[in-house]
Motif scaffolding. Sequence first.
Motif, mmCIF file in Angstrom:
data_model
loop_
_atom_site.group_PDB
_atom_site.id
_atom_site.type_symbol
_atom_site.label_atom_id
_atom_site.label_comp_id
_atom_site.label_asym_id
_atom_site.label_seq_id
_atom_site.Cartn_x
_atom_site.Cartn_y
_atom_site.Cartn_z
ATOM 1 N N LEU A 149 35.494 40.800 33.378
ATOM 2 C CA LEU A 149 35.672 41.114 34.525
ATOM 3 C C LEU A 149 36.058 42.224 34.825
ATOM 4 O O LEU A 149 36.022 43.050 35.974
ATOM 5 C CB LEU A 149 36.880 39.995 34.863
ATOM 6 C CG LEU A 149 36.986 39.158 36.150
ATOM 7 C CD1 LEU A 149 35.668 38.764 36.622
ATOM 8 C CD2 LEU A 149 37.919 38.154 36.276
ATOM 9 N N PRO A 169 54.434 40.819 36.310
ATOM 10 C CA PRO A 169 53.327 39.830 36.461
ATOM 11 C C PRO A 169 52.628 40.189 37.371
ATOM 12 O O PRO A 169 51.346 39.453 37.558
ATOM 13 C CB PRO A 169 54.172 38.594 36.859
ATOM 14 C CG PRO A 169 55.614 38.764 36.581
ATOM 15 C CD PRO A 169 55.924 40.275 36.511
ATOM 16 N N TYR A 170 52.511 40.948 38.186
ATOM 17 C CA TYR A 170 51.729 41.405 39.367
ATOM 18 C C TYR A 170 50.621 42.466 38.920
ATOM 19 O O TYR A 170 49.895 43.076 39.941
ATOM 20 C CB TYR A 170 52.649 42.178 40.701
ATOM 21 C CG TYR A 170 53.386 40.953 41.212
ATOM 22 C CD1 TYR A 170 52.748 39.839 42.283
ATOM 23 C CD2 TYR A 170 54.836 40.817 41.042
ATOM 24 C CE1 TYR A 170 53.677 39.025 42.594
ATOM 25 C CE2 TYR A 170 55.669 39.737 41.545
ATOM 26 C CZ TYR A 170 55.117 38.997 42.452
ATOM 27 O OH TYR A 170 55.825 38.143 42.947
ATOM 28 N N GLU A 181 48.005 43.063 37.337
ATOM 29 C CA GLU A 181 46.742 43.068 37.692
ATOM 30 C C GLU A 181 46.220 43.234 39.046
ATOM 31 O O GLU A 181 45.272 43.829 39.363
ATOM 32 C CB GLU A 181 45.974 41.588 37.239
ATOM 33 C CG GLU A 181 46.351 41.101 35.986
ATOM 34 C CD GLU A 181 45.068 41.194 35.055
ATOM 35 O OE1 GLU A 181 44.001 40.743 35.114
ATOM 36 O OE2 GLU A 181 45.070 42.521 34.110
ATOM 37 N N ALA A 182 46.802 42.467 39.764
ATOM 38 C CA ALA A 182 46.973 42.514 41.185
ATOM 39 C C ALA A 182 47.008 44.055 41.652
ATOM 40 O O ALA A 182 46.249 44.725 42.502
ATOM 41 C CB ALA A 182 47.825 41.849 42.020
ATOM 42 N N LEU A 189 43.925 46.262 40.483
ATOM 43 C CA LEU A 189 43.059 45.932 41.422
ATOM 44 C C LEU A 189 42.875 46.717 42.650
ATOM 45 O O LEU A 189 42.015 47.082 43.237
ATOM 46 C CB LEU A 189 42.632 44.529 41.632
ATOM 47 C CG LEU A 189 41.636 43.686 40.433
ATOM 48 C CD1 LEU A 189 41.717 42.421 40.699
ATOM 49 C CD2 LEU A 189 40.255 44.323 40.447
ATOM 50 N N ALA A 190 44.120 46.290 43.406
ATOM 51 C CA ALA A 190 44.217 46.942 44.686
ATOM 52 C C ALA A 190 44.083 48.529 44.758
ATOM 53 O O ALA A 190 43.320 49.010 45.597
ATOM 54 C CB ALA A 190 45.652 46.433 45.132
ATOM 55 N N ILE A 236 40.299 48.862 44.361
ATOM 56 C CA ILE A 236 39.765 48.760 45.626
ATOM 57 C C ILE A 236 39.841 50.065 46.599
ATOM 58 O O ILE A 236 39.065 50.436 47.305
ATOM 59 C CB ILE A 236 39.992 47.561 46.183
ATOM 60 C CG1 ILE A 236 39.392 46.199 45.165
ATOM 61 C CG2 ILE A 236 39.466 47.325 47.439
ATOM 62 C CD1 ILE A 236 39.608 45.126 45.556
#
Lengths: 295, 617
Positions: free
Chosen positions: A224, A265-266, A268-269, A272-273, A276
């Motif tokens: 991924l 914990p955030y 990955e988000a 990715l953000a 993007i």
Amino acid sequence: MDLILQQMVNAVSLGGIYALLALGLAVVFSIVRLINFAHGEVMTVAGYGIWIALASAWPVAAAVALGLAVAILAAVSMERVAFRAMRGADVTTLLITSFAVSEIIKVLFQNGISARPVPVVLPAWMSGTLDLGPVRIGVIALISILTVALSLVLLSVFLRRTVMGLAMRAAAEDFPVVRLMGLRANHVIALAFAVSGILAGVAAVLWVAQRGSVDPLMGAAPVLKAFIATVLGGLGSLTGAVIGGFVVGAVEVCLQGFLPQSLLPYREAISLALIIAVLVWRPDGLWPAEQTSRS
Amino acid sequence: MTDATVPHPWQAAAEALLLVAVVLAGVLAVAVVFGLPGQRAATLFCVNLCAVLAIQVFSGTSGVVSFGHTAFMLVGAYVSAWVTMPATMLGRSLPELPGWMGGYELPGSLGLLLAAVVGAALALGSGLAIARLSGASGAIATLGFLIIVYTVMAAAQHLTGGNRAFWGIPRTTDLWIAAAAAAGFLLVARLFRDGRTGLMLRAARDNEPAARALGIDPGRMRLRAWVLSGALAAMAGALYGHMLGAFTPRDFYFDLVFGLVAMMIVGGMGTVTGAVGGTALVMALQEGLQRLEGGVTLGPVSLPALFGLPTVGVSLAMLAVLLFRPAGLFGRRELPFPLPRRRAPPPPAPVSGAGGARLVIDRLGKQFAGLVALQDVSATIPAGRITGLIGPNGAGKSTLVNAVTGLGAATSGRITMGSSDLTHATPERVARAGIARSFQNIRLFGGLSVEENVAVPALARGLPAAVARATAARELAHVGLASDAARPAAALAYGARRRLEIARALAAAPVFLLLDEPAAGMNPEETADLATRLRDLPADRGIGIVLIDHDLGFVMGLCNHVIVLNRGQLIAEGTPAEVQGHPGVIEAYLGTRASGVARATMTEAEHSIATGEMQHG
């Protein structure tokens, strides 16, 4: 300073694995326009190959060789069984096809082997560390970096110096012309899948060495990341895929190392953000493929 | 012209209602025949259908498969659960949730509404990035979006409970509510598909450059579809949550999105009918295979247990559909409802009075990495007449047209029309300024009907739907395609496709119409027919036509003024007679050997030799 160096080593060793996977995806995409969701399962197959070999008390080198062999076999047979029939279909159809193939293989692993992780025991020397000046570097991280570097050099030589390598690069630019030149399309495509398989196999060896276990979803998470790396680098661009892989690895390691505990914990988000956001700035990626007119 | 017809104004609505009736009848039948299990299955079907339709609204119209819509469902489910639960129950289930975020015991309808609002807001934020991307990049971006939202929701344990089940949600989604929701979703999805945005987005999906050249901004259309579908998906998620009663973020992750995408693909992504059929078939398959999952003995044959058998079956079904019926089992056509077509109402008079407009090309240059394609080309093209643009292959004619229409910016010089500078304008801005074009390699919207192809540019310039349809009927009649209006554009013969492209460009009500080899590949009768249809347009509508063609007889017979390009330079300009006698032109066309044969008009044989050479060169 030491911490930063340490993190750089980590970033390069993780980014290198993503780069190998992304490169495999890009080699296939550039030739057949397939974003291969099942690339992660190629990696998982290699992991199980290593597991079986080591569980049968094979030497490490033989286990690695088996892992690479099954990865090549898996990638090439996927092409033969599933993707060849769809050749020439649009990008979306190919994407969904590989999505379905990936789901089927995962279920087969869960039933045929185990839904749980199986442990892979590596020789003790591999889990040691080396002191290089101020930096303490894990043997496996070092092996990873060296292996990735060697793989990239070998692939580059292959693509630039051999006839088949040149054919593959030409196919990536303009596939119909390569066919007109008398090269068998099936050979070039099978070779592309074999190359992607061997890269996924190398990535699997390094991944398993770092994690110490294999499970049916092993390949899903890193692949991924590799998808994101290929899009970030510019779909279809080999150089872009490698750059994208290292950037994704570096972002991940930086966030892991420097994010406050409550935000971990955030991560990955957040990563990715960030990626993007880069794509909004450059929709064709960091290092887009040469524009050839394809209709 | 008398046979011009338009679809019945209620056509899409009637088809939508027919589909609603079919779905409700099926759902009711299952619920009645199979009792309680049948009711559960029917409820789940309706909820799944809502979710699939939400994805279809975006993916079906934009062509970008979305793996991200369960993110909206996830958020919608939590939002609706928070606000509809009683405070005491919510306090026990999620003790760390800030008090203001929930426990209001709102009715389910308000929960749905709030979910839709939050879903739309989330879609607007994410869409600013995602809607820019098309094709495979877009699909990967939606996957990234799902991972982001899932990671945030799973990590925010005080809001969602993380991996622990969030329980106690009122199970308000019964068969009636689910069926009513499915009916509503069907109407919205079906009317959106044939509505203004849906039609323009499907045009961009089929051919993005052509859509942009008609003034459509594909990113903007994708954003609209993404926001609507985000709101719908959030509502579907809320319905799903109120059906489950307890869930974790993981219930909305890959497994769910895989199932929903499979339903959409199996039925056919492009149509609402496909979404209905695919949902029913895939659910039936899943249901049947679940019974075999634990192993089964049939007389002497016994099958071992294979956990995940439904996943394997659905995957194989999807592969079979992609291989044998790529457009889906239910094809490209919606379930039809036979309403009679109407006589076309009189369309508004074609906009004229652009007589004074001038397209000014000033010292235009274009280089492709060292190759000079255009060099210092200057020309003034007035509206109200047909200007020919001729020259041998590679002269720079198409490069010039592309530079004017924003498809390949010039490297030097200026292009202006009236007071607006179009030198670096995007194709959509050029189109809105009043320049329409046809393409050398025909670019139709293959998934649309003939009349929809022509209605799209009329809609794009803001005409009401009925007026756009009437305009389309008029332009189709003008090019002699009135009787083909309802056929798929892809089914037309070659010459008719060229004429359709011209009708489509005319429907954009341009001030200037650029026709790039409109007669290429036509036989002499078709070429003559086209000439009569083009001849009166400048006088009737005041528009300026720029005609590029290899067929010198065609160009010379139609144009009042001809511009000749050779090797990127303007070599002659004037009336057809002046240009034909120009030694430079004869040399460019027939080569130096023939330049001694300077004659005012070429014989038929020489003409065909010249054009034949050019077409193969």
